[in-house]
Design an enzyme around this catalytic site. Structure first.
Site, short mmCIF file in Angstrom:
data_model
loop_
_atom_site.label_atom_id
_atom_site.label_comp_id
_atom_site.label_asym_id
_atom_site.label_seq_id
_atom_site.Cartn_x
_atom_site.Cartn_y
_atom_site.Cartn_z
N GLU A 139 30.00 6.24 -23.82
CA GLU A 139 30.17 4.98 -24.53
C GLU A 139 29.98 5.18 -26.25
O GLU A 139 29.64 6.19 -26.05
CB GLU A 139 28.81 4.84 -24.33
CG GLU A 139 27.53 4.40 -24.54
CD GLU A 139 25.81 4.96 -25.57
OE1 GLU A 139 25.12 3.54 -25.92
OE2 GLU A 139 25.12 5.31 -24.12
N ASP A 146 30.91 -1.86 -37.09
CA ASP A 146 30.35 -0.43 -38.29
C ASP A 146 31.51 0.14 -38.72
O ASP A 146 32.71 0.32 -37.67
CB ASP A 146 29.15 -0.13 -37.02
CG ASP A 146 28.38 -0.29 -36.77
OD1 ASP A 146 27.69 -1.50 -37.46
OD2 ASP A 146 27.69 0.30 -35.71
N ILE A 147 31.60 0.27 -40.12
CA ILE A 147 32.67 1.46 -40.70
C ILE A 147 32.89 2.94 -40.07
O ILE A 147 33.83 2.94 -39.71
CB ILE A 147 32.15 1.15 -42.65
CG1 ILE A 147 32.34 -0.42 -42.99
CG2 ILE A 147 32.98 2.31 -42.88
CD1 ILE A 147 32.37 -0.19 -44.44
N THR A 190 28.45 -13.56 -29.72
CA THR A 190 29.70 -13.25 -28.15
C THR A 190 30.84 -13.17 -28.48
O THR A 190 31.96 -12.13 -28.31
CB THR A 190 29.43 -13.27 -26.70
OG1 THR A 190 27.94 -12.58 -25.89
CG2 THR A 190 29.93 -12.69 -25.64
N LYS A 222 31.72 -20.49 -20.11
CA LYS A 222 32.18 -20.34 -21.12
C LYS A 222 32.41 -19.14 -21.83
O LYS A 222 33.21 -18.63 -22.71
CB LYS A 222 30.33 -21.17 -22.40
CG LYS A 222 31.35 -21.68 -23.37
CD LYS A 222 30.08 -22.21 -24.42
CE LYS A 222 30.40 -22.11 -25.93
NZ LYS A 222 29.09 -23.28 -26.28
N CYS A 375 4.26 22.76 -24.61
CA CYS A 375 4.70 22.92 -25.95
C CYS A 375 3.94 23.26 -27.02
O CYS A 375 3.13 23.86 -27.28
CB CYS A 375 6.38 22.45 -26.46
SG CYS A 375 7.09 23.07 -27.92
N GLY A 377 0.99 22.07 -27.27
CA GLY A 377 0.13 21.34 -26.65
C GLY A 377 -0.35 22.32 -26.04
O GLY A 377 -1.55 22.95 -25.87
N MET A 378 0.75 23.51 -25.65
CA MET A 378 0.07 24.96 -25.12
C MET A 378 -0.14 25.90 -25.88
O MET A 378 -1.23 26.43 -25.79
CB MET A 378 1.09 25.49 -24.57
CG MET A 378 1.03 27.25 -23.59
SD MET A 378 1.96 27.56 -23.16
CE MET A 378 2.31 29.35 -24.17
N HIS A 507 9.51 22.16 -21.52
CA HIS A 507 9.38 21.14 -22.62
C HIS A 507 10.00 20.94 -20.21
O HIS A 507 11.35 20.00 -19.89
CB HIS A 507 9.87 20.05 -23.16
CG HIS A 507 10.03 20.10 -24.52
ND1 HIS A 507 8.83 19.40 -24.94
CD2 HIS A 507 9.84 21.11 -25.04
CE1 HIS A 507 8.71 19.56 -26.63
NE2 HIS A 507 9.14 20.64 -26.44
N GLU A 509 9.38 17.63 -18.79
CA GLU A 509 10.10 16.28 -19.16
C GLU A 509 11.46 16.38 -18.89
O GLU A 509 12.27 14.78 -17.81
CB GLU A 509 9.22 15.30 -19.76
CG GLU A 509 10.20 15.34 -21.44
CD GLU A 509 8.89 16.61 -21.97
OE1 GLU A 509 9.06 16.71 -23.32
OE2 GLU A 509 8.01 16.70 -21.46
#
Length: 530
Positions: A139, A146-147, A190, A222, A375, A377-378, A507, A509
């Site tokens: 990707e 974009d330059i 497009t 199209k 983190c 939070g702990m 973490h 997550e």
């Protein structure tokens, strides 16, 4: 060498290239191929590590400690594989590498130029990621035109020439806007985007059209005529209730057929039954619950992308709609918390909004509300407990008060304890960070041991402050046990006076997947449902 699928974007950013790339990767893997995926970001930062969450969103951390773009999180969640540093690079990283090689004399006195040296470095990184794979999906960040993206586009153009059409496939994701006043879809953006791509020397093999509504056959024809692709290579990507629907929507349109034909890939039919069942539970769950999400970057929810996705994973596996009540920790009141079944305090940096997070933690502890701290939070859970239970009024973190020692820099722990087994990373800013996956020993008999059903776990970190172990005995005498450790570092805590009060330094997550939600987040949501 793998076959290459290059995905570029047109018209504007934030259309979902990362989700499209991850969805194609998911389908190819489910069809029996070995797939790798790479994000090439044209911005000049070496990595997102020093970028503001309010500007860039979440910094996703890999097992090997790379600070990467949040699209890497989508890649891991859709592919169900752990990626590495090689799966994300930036313009800054490319130039840094080329300049270091030049300083070492590796170019033998040549004049260093964008072509061939910068473009060659980009292409080489892509080729390295393709080794021992069937397919590499690349990707390219940003949009055509974009330059800063030109060297990346030149690199994939050159790889297309090097490996030939039978080994390279170009997919272009673009916008087909619906103009409400006119009551019709417009294909001109497009067409212009594809024209810009062609001027660079790339002709797309597939158009993935982002739209609010279905295109219809006339619009597809199209686009196919004007962009020079077959009609079956015009793929709709319509706004969906959940990003996890996108692989299923692509599969319904047989997106893999033209890709397989072009690249001469042998595919089996993907088995998506279990995946479909989980997606159905995201869209039409039978239960619901509400949690308070007390954060300091609420203005840009992308700052917590992996955590919100992990909550969705847990909800799907519990057949539950988890409503997130977003609460800005600078503006929080007790009233904000009273209609919620659980309270979550995530990570963050800096002193802004700390008092609000402490208020939420105290409310959860005193009212026996299911609580999960991550983190920061702990760390704040320990500060709140020290102030309000142990009556240590000056308890604080040295991040907010340099004289405080409840929470202190990891450097101090290493210096005081002489523990050289703790692996850390020194940042260019001079700080010491704990980045990537580390082992954590779980205390037998603890709630976390029951949750993970293991004595040893591996979770990912991104922090530089640690809990001071000198208060450990005092914590545990008063019901706050240390339930997880790593080489003497406090990794996990539980308040045994509450039904579910858990906080972790890592973490969780980052390792959550739709089919395999992270255990501690799953258990937290399950408790909220009950």
């Amino acid at each position: 060498m793998a076959k290459f699928i290059f995905i570029t974007g047109g018209v504007l950013s934030s259309l979902g290239k990362g989700i499209a790339a991850a969805s194609i990767a998911n389908l190819l893997k489910e069809s029996g191929l070995k797939v790798n995926i790479l994000k090439a970001d044209p911005y000049i930062n070496v990595d997102p590590g020093t970028m503001s969450p309010l500007e860039h969103g979440e910094v996703f951390v890999t097992d090997d400690g790379a600070e990467t773009d949040l699209d890497l999180g989508h890649y891991e969640r859709f592919l169900d594989e752990n990626l590495k540093q090689v799966n994300n690079f930036t313009t800054g990283k490319v130039y840094q590498s080329v300049i270091e090689k030049e300083r070492r004399g590796e170019y033998l006195g040549q004049t260093i130029q964008v072509i061939p040296h910068i473009v060659g470095e980009i292409a080489q990184r892509m080729e390295n990621a393709a080794l021992n794979q069937d397919v590499l999906i690349v990707e390219i960040g940003g949009t055509v035109g974009d330059i800063e993206g030109l060297p990346f586009l030149e690199a994939i153009r050159s790889l297309g020439l090097k490996y030939g059409k039978q080994n390279t496939f170009f997919a272009h994701l673009t916008l087909v806007p619906f103009i409400k006043v006119a009551g019709e879809l417009k294909t001109k953006p497009t067409q212009h985007s594809v024209g810009e791509l062609r001027r660079i020397g790339i002709s797309p093999d597939m158009i993935i059209a982002r739209s609010e509504i279905a295109l219809g056959e006339e619009i597809k024809e199209k686009i196919a005529r004007s962009c020079g692709v077959e009609i079956d290579c015009v793929i709709e990507s319509i706004d969906a209730q959940s990003i996890y629907q996108i692989p299923l929507k692509f599969n319904e349109q047989n997106i893999l057929l033209p890709i397989a034909k072009h690249l001469n890939l042998k595919l089996k039919n993907p088995n998506l039954k279990n995946y479909e069942n989980l997606v159905e539970k995201i869209i039409n769950p039978s239960k619901k619950t509400k949690i308070a999400f007390v954060g300091k970057y609420i203005g840009l929810k992308e700052s917590y992308k992996s955590l919100t996705e992990a909550i969705i994973h847990a909800g799907a596996n519990l057949d539950t709609k988890v409503e997130i009540k977003w609460i800005d920790s600078e503006e929080i009141t007790i009233d904000d918390l009273q209609d919620c079944s659980g309270i979550l305090v995530p990570g963050g940096f800096g002193s802004r909004g700390i008092d609000g997070k402490l208020l939420a933690i105290k409310y959860a502890r005193e009212n026996n509300i299911p609580f999960l701290g991550i983190c920061l939070g702990m760390q704040l859970s320990l500060i709140e407990f020290s102030r309000n239970v142990l009556n240590i009024q000056d308890a604080n973190s040295s991040e907010f008060d340099e004289k405080a020692d409840t929470i202190y820099l990891i450097d101090n722990f290493i210096n005081q304890n002489g523990n050289q087994q703790i692996r850390t990373i020194k940042t260019p800013l001079g700080g010491t960070l704990r980045l990537g996956a580390y082992a954590c020993n779980i205390k037998k008999g603890s709630l976390l041991h029951k949750i993970y059903n293991s004595d040893l776990i591996y979770e990912r970190h991104r922090h530089r402050y640690e809990a001071n172990p000198k208060y450990r005995e005092l914590y545990e005498k008063n019901g706050l046990i240390i339930s997880g450790e790593s080489n003497g570092l406090i990794e996990c805590i539980e308040n045994t006076n509450n039904d579910f009060f858990v906080a972790v330094q890592y973490h969780p997550e980052f390792t959550s997947r739709l089919k395999k939600p992270n255990p501690v987040i799953l258990s937290f949501i399950e408790k909220c449902v009950k």
